[in-house]
Design a protein around this motif. Structure first.
Motif, mmCIF file in Angstrom:
data_model
loop_
_atom_site.group_PDB
_atom_site.id
_atom_site.type_symbol
_atom_site.label_atom_id
_atom_site.label_comp_id
_atom_site.label_asym_id
_atom_site.label_seq_id
_atom_site.Cartn_x
_atom_site.Cartn_y
_atom_site.Cartn_z
ATOM 1 N N GLY A 27 3.033 -2.989 -8.156
ATOM 2 C CA GLY A 27 1.755 -2.342 -7.931
ATOM 3 C C GLY A 27 0.572 -3.165 -8.417
ATOM 4 N N LEU A 63 0.812 -1.220 0.000
ATOM 5 C CA LEU A 63 0.000 0.000 0.000
ATOM 6 C C LEU A 63 0.848 1.272 0.000
ATOM 7 N N PRO A 94 1.016 1.755 -4.311
ATOM 8 C CA PRO A 94 0.027 0.861 -4.919
ATOM 9 C C PRO A 94 -0.015 0.892 -6.441
#
Length: 409
Positions: free
Chosen positions: A336, A289, A292
């Motif tokens: 990602g 995260l 991302p």
């Protein structure tokens, strides 16, 4: 003369070497991590020397190569913003084989459908021999305490990581079961009984290995296969499907209940591993995260993950330098969300080809690999890369490869 200017007699010999290498390559994965590298080089050189580029790939093969190429290019782009470029290029050298293997199998157009089937049989023979050897050695070594024959006491005699060898065995199990059911339909009961014996042995062996993820995936695939064959089979063969399902279910129960090693090790390892992996997965998700969209970069993912371990006080994971134990999380950290979508897209292309040809075995292969990727970083290991690349190409050849009468020599 060949495109390389070689005499026809030499060209025919090189084509024979090329086809032989394609047949033997998967089987060598079972015995040695080094020999497949040599055979891959032979497969590539012999294919390029004799390629005529006259047979275009069908949509499945072309889409698969395109999906792999897109995935590799996205990985290459990740090197541009990686601080540890040495680690990034080390990963890329390994993962380029995921594109090279199907390219060498498919692009020269020399490997026929019958070669793919032979490769399956040779691979199955290699896996069965390794399973028999390891079980025999385990029985001999622990002959005074046979209740402990199982788990690490079996796969300590196998040179492969247990997760990968058990995955190989699951594919062989379903391949041989399909061949056995085919013999039953043709009333070749002698051959069918031989397949039943071998698949029964593999079934017991897979359970005794106690490979956690493979055991769960194997169970799920068994249920799906039973449902599929029940509705696909003619009414007079449905009782065979029901009987085999009941037999395998009863066998599972008695093996787990009757073996101290399997019963206790299976439960304890699942509980312990799940707690550990959940903690690692949460750390991996938190790391993903942070970046991302583009990811941390091809070479920096491990350092970012270790930093999260340190921040969360995960001393054991940091000391052993654990990866995320999930290919999807590992890909999300490095590349990602787009990288994960590309990886899932590769499975989607293979599933589309399998559905197009109504190949249940091909579907099982994709589900098996996709399921294993939930708890293993398969694309960082040679055993996983070679397995996925070679069998994806072999399934394509089994369904869309040139037939003997099409003259691909």
């Amino acid at each position: 003369m060949s495109p390389a200017g070689l005499p026809d007699a030499v060209t025919r010999r090189i084509i024979f070497i090329h086809r032989l290498s394609a047949v033997l390559f998967p089987a060598l994965l079972v015995f040695s991590p080094a020999l497949p590298n040599i055979l891959l080089a032979i497969l590539g050189v012999s294919g390029l020397l004799t390629a005529r580029y006259t047979r275009p790939l069908h949509i499945t093969g072309g889409s698969f190569i395109a999906a792999l190429l897109l995935f590799i290019l996205w990985k290459l782009a990740g090197i541009a913003y990686s601080d540890d470029t040495a680690e990034a290029w080390s990963l890329m050298r390994r993962q380029m084989t995921l594109l090279a293997i199907p390219f060498f199998y498919l692009f020269p157009g020399k490997i026929r459908r019958v070669d793919a089937i032979r490769a399956f049989y040779v691979f199955s023979l290699a896996c069965v021999l390794m399973a028999v050897y390891s079980l025999g050695m385990s029985l001999y070594t622990y002959r005074d305490t046979l209740q402990y024959v199982g788990g690490t006491n079996i796969y300590r005699f196998v040179r492969l990581h247990p997760a990968y060898f058990s995955m190989y065995l699951v594919l062989v199990f379903f391949f041989l079961m399909r061949e056995g059911l085919g013999c039953m339909r043709r009333n070749q009961m002698g051959r069918a009984s031989g397949y039943v014996v071998v698949t029964g042995f593999l079934f017991i062996y897979i359970l005794m290995m106690n490979a956690r993820t493979t055991t769960l995936v194997f169970g799920g695939l068994m249920v799906l296969s039973a449902i599929f064959y029940f509705f696909k089979s003619k009414p007079r063969f449905r009782y065979v499907t029901v009987g085999l399902s009941l037999l395998l279910g009863a066998g599972t129960y008695f093996i787990i209940q009757g073996s101290y090693m399997v019963q206790n090790d299976l439960v304890n390892r699942f509980e312990t591993a799940l707690d550990t992996r959940m903690e690692i997965w949460m750390a991996g998700f938190d790391t993903a995260l942070q970046h991302p969209l583009a990811g941390s970069g091809t070479g920096d993912s491990r350092m970012d993950l270790f930093a999260t371990y340190e921040e969360k006080g995960m001393e054991e994971a940091l000391a052993h330098r654990y990866n995320t134990h999930s290919q999807y999380l590992e890909t999300m950290i490095r590349h990602g969300v787009p990288g994960v979508l590309m990886l899932v897209g590769i499975w989607g292309v293979l599933l589309a080809g399998a559905y197009r040809h109504r190949s249940w075995l091909w579907i099982l292969f994709v589900l098996l690999v996709a399921g294993e990727c939930l708890t293993e970083v398969m694309l960082d290991r040679q055993m996983g890369l070679y397995f996925i690349g070679s069998f994806a190409a072999l399934f394509y050849l089994m369904n869309e490869g040139p037939r003997p009468d099409e003259g691909n020599a």
